[in-house]
Design a protein around this motif. Structure first.
Motif, PDB file in Angstrom:
ATOM      1  N   THR A 257      35.731  49.568  37.209  1.00 52.10           N
ATOM      2  CA  THR A 257      36.592  49.519  36.028  1.00 52.10           C
ATOM      3  C   THR A 257      37.949  48.905  36.357  1.00 52.10           C
ATOM      4  OG1 THR A 257      37.618  51.687  36.381  1.00 52.10           O
ATOM      5  CG2 THR A 257      35.500  51.652  35.213  1.00 52.10           C
ATOM      6  N   THR A 258      38.667  48.515  35.303  1.00 56.52           N
ATOM      7  CA  THR A 258      40.003  47.940  35.501  1.00 56.52           C
ATOM      8  C   THR A 258      41.015  48.988  35.949  1.00 56.52           C
ATOM      9  OG1 THR A 258      40.454  48.282  33.158  1.00 56.52           O
ATOM     10  CG2 THR A 258      39.655  46.108  33.790  1.00 56.52           C
ATOM     11  N   GLN A 259      40.660  50.278  35.812  1.00 54.40           N
ATOM     12  CA  GLN A 259      41.568  51.364  36.185  1.00 54.40           C
ATOM     13  C   GLN A 259      41.329  51.863  37.613  1.00 54.40           C
ATOM     14  OE1 GLN A 259      44.005  52.565  34.054  1.00 54.40           O
ATOM     15  NE2 GLN A 259      43.398  50.902  32.705  1.00 54.40           N
ATOM     16  N   ALA A 260      40.476  51.173  38.378  1.00 52.38           N
ATOM     17  CA  ALA A 260      40.052  51.678  39.696  1.00 52.38           C
ATOM     18  C   ALA A 260      41.230  51.952  40.627  1.00 52.38           C
ATOM     19  CB  ALA A 260      39.079  50.693  40.338  1.00 52.38           C
ATOM     20  N   GLU A 261      42.155  50.980  40.742  1.00 51.61           N
ATOM     21  CA  GLU A 261      43.284  51.154  41.669  1.00 51.61           C
ATOM     22  C   GLU A 261      44.171  52.322  41.233  1.00 51.61           C
ATOM     23  OE1 GLU A 261      42.364  48.189  40.541  1.00 51.61           O
ATOM     24  OE2 GLU A 261      41.999  46.940  42.316  1.00 51.61           O
ATOM     25  N   ARG A 262      44.370  52.426  39.901  1.00 47.49           N
ATOM     26  CA  ARG A 262      45.209  53.509  39.380  1.00 47.49           C
ATOM     27  C   ARG A 262      44.564  54.868  39.666  1.00 47.49           C
ATOM     28  NH1 ARG A 262      46.442  54.667  33.020  1.00 47.49           N
ATOM     29  NH2 ARG A 262      47.988  56.315  33.300  1.00 47.49           N
ATOM     30  N   ARG A 557      25.942  42.082  26.351  1.00 49.67           N
ATOM     31  CA  ARG A 557      27.312  41.544  26.425  1.00 49.67           C
ATOM     32  C   ARG A 557      28.312  42.646  26.766  1.00 49.67           C
ATOM     33  NH1 ARG A 557      25.831  38.115  22.178  1.00 49.67           N
ATOM     34  NH2 ARG A 557      26.596  39.592  20.599  1.00 49.67           N
ATOM     35  N   ARG A 558      28.151  43.813  26.119  1.00 49.64           N
ATOM     36  CA  ARG A 558      29.054  44.929  26.397  1.00 49.64           C
ATOM     37  C   ARG A 558      28.949  45.352  27.864  1.00 49.64           C
ATOM     38  NH1 ARG A 558      31.284  49.428  23.921  1.00 49.64           N
ATOM     39  NH2 ARG A 558      32.077  47.913  22.438  1.00 49.64           N
ATOM     40  N   PHE A 559      27.708  45.440  28.368  1.00 52.64           N
ATOM     41  CA  PHE A 559      27.499  45.854  29.755  1.00 52.64           C
ATOM     42  C   PHE A 559      28.135  44.854  30.726  1.00 52.64           C
ATOM     43  CE2 PHE A 559      25.099  45.832  33.730  1.00 52.64           C
ATOM     44  CZ  PHE A 559      25.123  47.171  34.068  1.00 52.64           C
ATOM     45  N   ASN A 564      32.210  43.104  34.663  1.00 47.04           N
ATOM     46  CA  ASN A 564      33.062  42.045  35.219  1.00 47.04           C
ATOM     47  C   ASN A 564      34.529  42.190  34.850  1.00 47.04           C
ATOM     48  OD1 ASN A 564      30.827  40.668  36.384  1.00 47.04           O
ATOM     49  ND2 ASN A 564      30.303  39.854  34.373  1.00 47.04           N
ATOM     50  N   ALA A 565      34.870  43.289  34.143  1.00 48.79           N
ATOM     51  CA  ALA A 565      36.249  43.444  33.648  1.00 48.79           C
ATOM     52  C   ALA A 565      37.270  43.442  34.776  1.00 48.79           C
ATOM     53  CB  ALA A 565      36.364  44.731  32.839  1.00 48.79           C
ATOM     54  N   GLU A 567      37.117  42.112  37.796  1.00 49.90           N
ATOM     55  CA  GLU A 567      37.288  40.799  38.426  1.00 49.90           C
ATOM     56  C   GLU A 567      37.999  39.830  37.496  1.00 49.90           C
ATOM     57  OE1 GLU A 567      33.607  39.285  39.843  1.00 49.90           O
ATOM     58  OE2 GLU A 567      33.520  40.661  41.543  1.00 49.90           O
ATOM     59  N   SER A 568      37.692  39.917  36.200  1.00 49.58           N
ATOM     60  CA  SER A 568      38.256  38.945  35.260  1.00 49.58           C
ATOM     61  C   SER A 568      39.762  39.113  35.089  1.00 49.58           C
ATOM     62  CB  SER A 568      37.570  39.055  33.900  1.00 49.58           C
ATOM     63  OG  SER A 568      37.789  40.337  33.350  1.00 49.58           O
ATOM     64  N   GLN A 569      40.294  40.294  35.432  1.00 52.90           N
ATOM     65  CA  GLN A 569      41.744  40.483  35.304  1.00 52.90           C
ATOM     66  C   GLN A 569      42.488  40.005  36.545  1.00 52.90           C
ATOM     67  OE1 GLN A 569      42.999  44.523  34.977  1.00 52.90           O
ATOM     68  NE2 GLN A 569      42.476  45.043  37.052  1.00 52.90           N
ATOM     69  N   LYS A 570      41.752  39.593  37.575  1.00 53.49           N
ATOM     70  CA  LYS A 570      42.394  39.113  38.796  1.00 53.49           C
ATOM     71  C   LYS A 570      42.237  37.594  38.907  1.00 53.49           C
ATOM     72  CE  LYS A 570      41.411  43.286  41.451  1.00 53.49           C
ATOM     73  NZ  LYS A 570      40.752  43.830  42.614  1.00 53.49           N
ATOM     74  N   PRO A 571      43.155  36.910  39.543  1.00 52.17           N
ATOM     75  CA  PRO A 571      42.969  35.473  39.759  1.00 52.17           C
ATOM     76  C   PRO A 571      41.819  35.255  40.727  1.00 52.17           C
ATOM     77  CG  PRO A 571      44.864  36.272  40.987  1.00 52.17           C
ATOM     78  CD  PRO A 571      44.368  37.415  40.170  1.00 52.17           C
TER      79      PRO A 571
END
Length: 737
Positions: A257-262, A557-559, A564-565, A567-571
């Motif tokens: 998830t995009t919250q992993a680091e947090r 698409r949702r899955f 990939n959320a 990875e997609s937020q990182k360059p």
């Protein structure tokens, strides 16, 4: 008022742990060993220290420690990392683990131990320590080396193998015999639930976190993360697996998830506290007299760990096509045991299938190999040079030829592409369909019978609901077109491949009909009713094929979006694979007294200085005329190899190790800002925008369309749609841009 024993015991444990870890930090040794020593001191085996009285409660806290320890390991694990490590790491890990388990078992039998003791010894010795290896690499500055990638890959695969061992050993312990069918059933059951939990977790958990993002402050995020962990622990326990497995799975789901680091940052304190109690409870089980009594098995175990792991890791790496140098360096980096070994050993004690002496042997061997790990890593290159001299030239040439030949085995034929896709498609959808059928039969129908309606009506409702839920996945399993390009190549270009292609399609349709028949068999007593229902269902599938396709595409698409959320937020560009690191300027360094303009660190190394901490003063985004002084703390941004080069320049005697950090107290972060027509900086150059002065921030890169500019010049003019990568104070950047 009488103070409960648990509170007094916790005070004693944390006091002992605090003192020993301070000492171990001072002498630069792993903190895990300090915790174990603290446990030995406060345990019941030594009289000259106060002892823990409520051992049972402390052991329960230790079990909680295992859960949170594996939850944090899962957060670092990520299934996508496992896919990316490739064949080399997988082959190396599997060869090493299998041979070490065999070696441990044979050594145990040779010493006259029982079968279960010998088997658990093999399992304990087989898994290397992720924590200790990564710490050693950080201390020695080797994370940027080529072989480090293989080592980290092997550790990731071993984490999964360790989970599998926990399940298999639990099964063996319960059945008390190595029944082939029991083992096979356990493996299939584990695979089934791993796939099901991963699919369900990736589909539901990121969507839930995204929907509640605005409500999530740090406190609620911490509570929700731990709740998710413990829910999965309960699920794992419910289906007969260890609680630790559930924690690991939820950690690995949250890692996507995009919250992993947090989440990792928020749960770190909880994990550290409970893990400390766990490792102290490990130390409490050690009887010093037992260590003296079993010094021979401890020595033998240590020899198997060091020499066995070096030999079998080298063998596995060579088989996977790695060069001799990489294989030797990897082998000598993995010659230790750690946290998973303690968990496997404690499993044997909990299930009462291993002898009491096995646990202290495991802990003693772990302590010795932890001390030897940094020295072995340092000796890996000299040992490779030695082997290069003494091995026959014919052997070296053979290894080199084999290594270079395996590098080319990466191209995939159309058949491989198609078969791989069909296998994944079949496994994933079969798992989902079977799960729906069992849920309907075990839970939905009994619930309807007891709360809503009679037996026949409940059966009809259950079958209809089950089929509605199954239908998109049945369509994907049996009818959906997969890998159209590869399929058409095979169909059109080679006539003799049409037979196997038709057979595959027939198998897919037959499998779908089988699952529908299985659903009918679970609910209907007579074959006539089952056949009629089956016919109606198959007709319904054909009529509603287009709607099923549309609905399935939405689910997929949702899955994929959730998967990939992160990875997609990182360059995803290699030169920008950077992170923040803190280094301290040694008094002996040649940079002392020089200005940043003289040193040209950015120009020479591609590393930016985001902040200088000098005593109590912070200098954000320092200017060209700023000088460096002894013991200045520099907050740098760069890639591993760039930072390693600067580290050698700044830290001459390396008095402190470089520690990656989020630096929350300095509020310095690397973030992305998109320029639009209303932005205050639109149409201005970097110099005129005054970002450095107003926001105390540093621009390290800009994306414009497909162009990527690293370290842009101050004359660069911002345009609509530019993506700025900037390091600085989060709040001030938002105010200025």
């Amino acid at each position: 008022m009488h103070l409960p024993d648990l509170i007094a015991d916790l005070g004693l444990i944390l006091a002992a742990a605090g003192i020993t870890t301070l000492i171990f930090k001072r002498i630069k040794q792993p903190l895990v060993l300090g915790y174990i020593l603290a446990g030995l001191l406060v345990g019941s085996h030594l009289d000259f220290f106060p002892s823990v009285t409520d051992t049972k409660s402390i052991n329960i806290w230790g079990e909680i420690g295992v859960i949170f320890l594996l939850f944090s390991l899962g957060l670092e694990f990520s299934f996508k990392k496992l896919v990316k490590v490739g064949g080399s790491a997988s082959i190396t890990a599997i060869v090493k683990v299998l041979f070490i388990i065999l070696a441990g078992y044979l050594v145990g039998k040779a010493m006259g131990w029982k079968d279960m003791d010998s088997l658990f010894l093999g399992g304990i010795l087989s898994i290397s320590s992720t924590m200790i290896t990564i710490k050693a690499f950080e201390e020695l500055g080797l994370k940027h080396k080529k072989f480090a990638g293989l080592v980290f890959g092997v550790l990731i695969v071993e984490d999964l193998v360790a989970i599998l061992l926990l399940v298999l050993f639990s099964t063996l312990a319960v059945s008390q015999q190595s029944a082939g069918t029991e083992m096979l059933y356990s493996i299939l059951k584990l695979a089934f639930f791993l796939v099901l939990w991963f699919l369900g977790g990736i589909f539901l958990v990121p969507s839930f976190l995204k929907a509640t993002k605005k409500l999530m402050n740090d406190e609620t995020m911490l509570v929700v993360s731990l709740a998710l962990c413990l829910v999965m622990v309960l699920l794992a326990d419910k289906v007969g697996f260890s609680p630790a497995l559930g924690a690991f799975i939820m950690g690995s789901i949250l890692a996507e998830t995009t919250q992993a680091e947090r989440i990792e940052h928020l749960t770190k304190s909880v994990k550290d506290l409970f893990a400390a109690v766990f490792f102290v409870s490990v130390g409490m089980l050690i009887d010093p007299s037992m260590l003296v009594k079993y010094w021979v098995p401890i020595l033998v175990a240590t020899v198997v760990i060091i020499f066995g792991k070096i030999i079998f890791t080298i063998l596995g790496a060579l088989l996977s096509g790695q060069p001799l140098k990489t294989s030797v360096q990897s082998g000598m980096s993995l010659a230790q045991i750690g946290e998973f070994s303690f968990i496997i050993a404690s499993l044997g004690l909990t299930l009462k299938v291993t002898s009491n002496f096995l646990y202290p042997i495991a802990v003693a061997a772990a302590a010795i190999t932890t001390f030897t790990t940094p020295y072995l890593i340092k000796l890996s290159e000299p040992f490779y040079q030695y082997l290069n001299r003494v091995l026959p030239k014919k052997w070296l040439n053979g290894i080199e030829r084999y290594s270079s030949s395996t590098e080319g085995i990466t191209t995939l034929s159309d058949w491989k592409v198609l078969l791989r896709s069909y296998i994944f498609n079949t496994i994933i959808h079969s798992v989902i369909i079977i799960a729906i059928i069992f849920l309907a039969y075990r839970y939905v129908q009994p619930f309807i019978v007891s709360n809503i309606s009679d037996s026949l009506t409940s059966i009809i409702i259950s079958v209809v609901v089950s089929f509605i839920l199954m239908s998109p996945f049945l369509w994907a399993l049996s009818i959906r077109r997969i890998q159209r390009t590869a399929y058409s190549h095979l169909w059109l270009n080679k006539k003799y491949t049409r037979g196997p292609l038709i057979a595959i399609e027939f198998f897919r349709i037959a499998l779908g009909i089988f699952f529908v028949g299985f659903l009918m068999y679970e609910f209907f007593d007579t074959w006539i009713a089952a056949v009629i229902a089956l016919g109606l269902i198959v007709i319904g599938m054909i009529i509603f094929s287009r709607k099923l396709q549309s609905f399935y595409d939405k689910l997929e698409r949702r899955f994929m979006l959730n998967l990939n959320a992160r990875e997609s937020q990182k360059p995803n560009i290699l030169p920008w694979d950077t992170h923040l690191t803190e280094l301290i300027v040694s008094p002996e360094s040649e940079v002392v007294g020089k200005t940043l303009a003289e040193l040209m660190i950015r120009e020479k190394y591609g590393v930016n200085i985001a902040l200088i901490e000098r005593g109590r003063n912070n200098i954000p985004t320092p200017g060209r005329d700023e000088r460096l002084y002894p013991n200045d703390k520099l907050l740098l941004i760069g890639a591993d190899d760039q930072l390693a080069a600067v580290k050698a320049l700044l830290e001459v005697d390396a008095p402190e190790t470089a520690e990656e950090s989020n630096f929350p107290n300095k509020e310095m972060t690397l973030q992305k800002v998109v320029v639009h027509a209303e932005s205050p900086v639109y149409g201005l150059s970097i110099r005129n925008a005054g970002i450095r002065e107003k926001a105390q921030a540093l621009i390290v890169g800009i994306e414009r369309g497909t162009d990527r500019i690293l370290n842009p010049s101050s004359d660069f003019v911002f345009d609509n749609g530019d993506v700025i990568w900037i390091v600085g104070n989060n709040k001030k950047i938002k105010e200025v841009i």
